[in-house]
Design an enzyme around this catalytic site. Structure first.
Site, PDB file in Angstrom:
ATOM      1  N   ARG A  39       0.843  -1.186   0.000  1.00 33.53           N
ATOM      2  CA  ARG A  39       0.000   0.000   0.000  1.00 33.53           C
ATOM      3  C   ARG A  39       0.882   1.241   0.000  1.00 33.53           C
ATOM      4  O   ARG A  39       1.793   1.372   0.816  1.00 33.53           O
ATOM      5  CB  ARG A  39      -0.895   0.023   1.235  1.00 33.53           C
ATOM      6  CG  ARG A  39      -1.599   1.369   1.368  1.00 33.53           C
ATOM      7  CD  ARG A  39      -2.729   1.375   2.312  1.00 33.53           C
ATOM      8  NE  ARG A  39      -3.263   2.743   2.420  1.00 33.53           N
ATOM      9  CZ  ARG A  39      -4.381   3.022   3.037  1.00 33.53           C
ATOM     10  NH1 ARG A  39      -5.072   2.056   3.599  1.00 33.53           N
ATOM     11  NH2 ARG A  39      -4.811   4.253   3.092  1.00 33.53           N
ATOM     12  N   ARG A  97      -6.140   2.747  -3.566  1.00 30.80           N
ATOM     13  CA  ARG A  97      -5.182   1.981  -2.738  1.00 30.80           C
ATOM     14  C   ARG A  97      -5.422   0.507  -3.018  1.00 30.80           C
ATOM     15  O   ARG A  97      -6.533   0.080  -3.347  1.00 30.80           O
ATOM     16  CB  ARG A  97      -5.346   2.298  -1.256  1.00 30.80           C
ATOM     17  CG  ARG A  97      -6.617   1.814  -0.567  1.00 30.80           C
ATOM     18  CD  ARG A  97      -7.812   2.686  -0.759  1.00 30.80           C
ATOM     19  NE  ARG A  97      -7.540   4.093  -0.566  1.00 30.80           N
ATOM     20  CZ  ARG A  97      -7.565   4.689   0.637  1.00 30.80           C
ATOM     21  NH1 ARG A  97      -7.840   3.977   1.718  1.00 30.80           N
ATOM     22  NH2 ARG A  97      -7.336   5.960   0.735  1.00 30.80           N
ATOM     23  N   ASP A 136      -7.070  -1.770   2.001  1.00 30.17           N
ATOM     24  CA  ASP A 136      -7.454  -0.949   3.159  1.00 30.17           C
ATOM     25  C   ASP A 136      -7.956  -1.928   4.207  1.00 30.17           C
ATOM     26  O   ASP A 136      -8.845  -2.719   3.893  1.00 30.17           O
ATOM     27  CB  ASP A 136      -8.650  -0.097   2.709  1.00 30.17           C
ATOM     28  CG  ASP A 136      -8.605   1.330   3.171  1.00 30.17           C
ATOM     29  OD1 ASP A 136      -7.685   1.699   3.910  1.00 30.17           O
ATOM     30  OD2 ASP A 136      -9.515   2.060   2.790  1.00 30.17           O
ATOM     31  N   ASP A 146      -9.462  -1.756   7.907  1.00 28.16           N
ATOM     32  CA  ASP A 146      -9.876  -0.865   8.999  1.00 28.16           C
ATOM     33  C   ASP A 146     -10.587  -1.654  10.096  1.00 28.16           C
ATOM     34  O   ASP A 146     -11.452  -2.490   9.792  1.00 28.16           O
ATOM     35  CB  ASP A 146     -10.885   0.181   8.477  1.00 28.16           C
ATOM     36  CG  ASP A 146     -10.231   1.210   7.559  1.00 28.16           C
ATOM     37  OD1 ASP A 146      -9.065   1.563   7.806  1.00 28.16           O
ATOM     38  OD2 ASP A 146     -10.899   1.635   6.597  1.00 28.16           O
TER      39      ASP A 146
HETATM   40  C1  LIG Z   1     -11.093   6.445  -0.436  1.00 28.27           C
HETATM   41  C2  LIG Z   1     -12.275   5.996   0.424  1.00 28.27           C
HETATM   42  C3  LIG Z   1     -12.747   7.085   1.380  1.00 28.27           C
HETATM   43  N1  LIG Z   1     -13.392   5.662  -0.442  1.00 28.27           N
HETATM   44  C4  LIG Z   1     -13.905   4.413  -0.537  1.00 28.27           C
HETATM   45  N2  LIG Z   1     -14.955   4.178  -1.373  1.00 28.27           N
HETATM   46  C5  LIG Z   1     -15.457   2.936  -1.460  1.00 28.27           C
HETATM   47  N3  LIG Z   1     -16.510   2.709  -2.277  1.00 28.27           N
HETATM   48  N4  LIG Z   1     -14.952   1.897  -0.741  1.00 28.27           N
HETATM   49  C6  LIG Z   1     -13.909   2.070   0.094  1.00 28.27           C
HETATM   50  O1  LIG Z   1     -13.467   1.109   0.746  1.00 28.27           O
HETATM   51  C7  LIG Z   1     -13.342   3.363   0.231  1.00 28.27           C
HETATM   52  N5  LIG Z   1     -12.308   3.610   1.071  1.00 28.27           N
HETATM   53  C8  LIG Z   1     -11.818   4.821   1.237  1.00 28.27           C
HETATM   54  O2  LIG Z   1     -10.854   5.044   2.113  1.00 28.27           O
END
Ligand SMILES: CC1(C)Nc2nc(N)[nH]c(=O)c2N=C1O
Length: 160
Positions: free
Chosen positions: A83, A92, A95, A97
């Site tokens: 990443r 990215r 992610d 979280d």
């Molecule tokens: C860039 C940002 C805000 N937008 C996203 N938008 C979508 N659809 N899914 C995500 O996981 C996601 N993650 C983010 O971090």
């Protein structure tokens, strides 16, 4: 132990493969056990629209790890998968979280629990409600009461 709900998202470098790699890593996390994975969802990017659509899912993980230890493990997995932060809210490859960790409420610069945007995003709320329709947030709200606001926003990917 507590049940952590991890939000996964990817929109670069073969996103579905990136999600699979992350899920394999989660299943091998020390002191943890992967309890379940939501369906795979496709969604338009929240943020700059000049980036590919995202693929999202949520995983349920039983873990003995403390909040910051779990965060460290997820952040090193993101690094492992290459990443690179190019721009705010930009594309990215992966992610990871922490959306929830049991009923923990945690407010520190590195980590807020529950995740600040958890109830504002279709791509976290809908997969979460799929995994546990009766899930209650620490403030008492039931996730299944919050999903109707996002009906139709998320595409469940075809199961291969
Ligand atoms: C860039 C940002 C805000 N937008 C996203 N938008 C979508 N659809 N899914 C995500 O996981 C996601 N993650 C983010 O971090």
């Amino acid at each position: 132990t507590a049940t952590a709900y991890i939000g996964l998202g990817a929109n670069l470098n073969d996103p579905i493969d990136q999600l699979c790699t992350a899920l394999t890593a989660l299943s091998q996390l020390p002191g943890s056990r992967l309890l379940g994975i939501s369906s795979l969802y496709g969604s338009k990017p929240l943020g700059p629209q000049d980036q590919p659509d995202f693929f999202n899912a949520v995983a349920a993980l039983q873990t003995e790890l403390e909040p910051l230890a779990l965060l460290d493990a997820l952040q090193s997995q993101e690094q492992e998968q290459g990443r690179v932060r190019r721009r705010h809210w930009g594309e990215r490859c992966i992610d990871l979280d922490i959306l929830l960790l049991g009923d923990t409420q945690w407010y520190c610069p590195r980590l807020t629990l529950p995740h600040k945007e958890l109830t504002q995003r279709s791509f976290t709320l809908i997969p979460l409600a799929e995994l546990d329709p009766h899930l209650c947030l620490p403030d008492g709200r039931r996730v299944s009461q919050l999903t109707p606001a996002f009906d139709g926003e998320l595409q469940r990917c075809q199961h291969s």
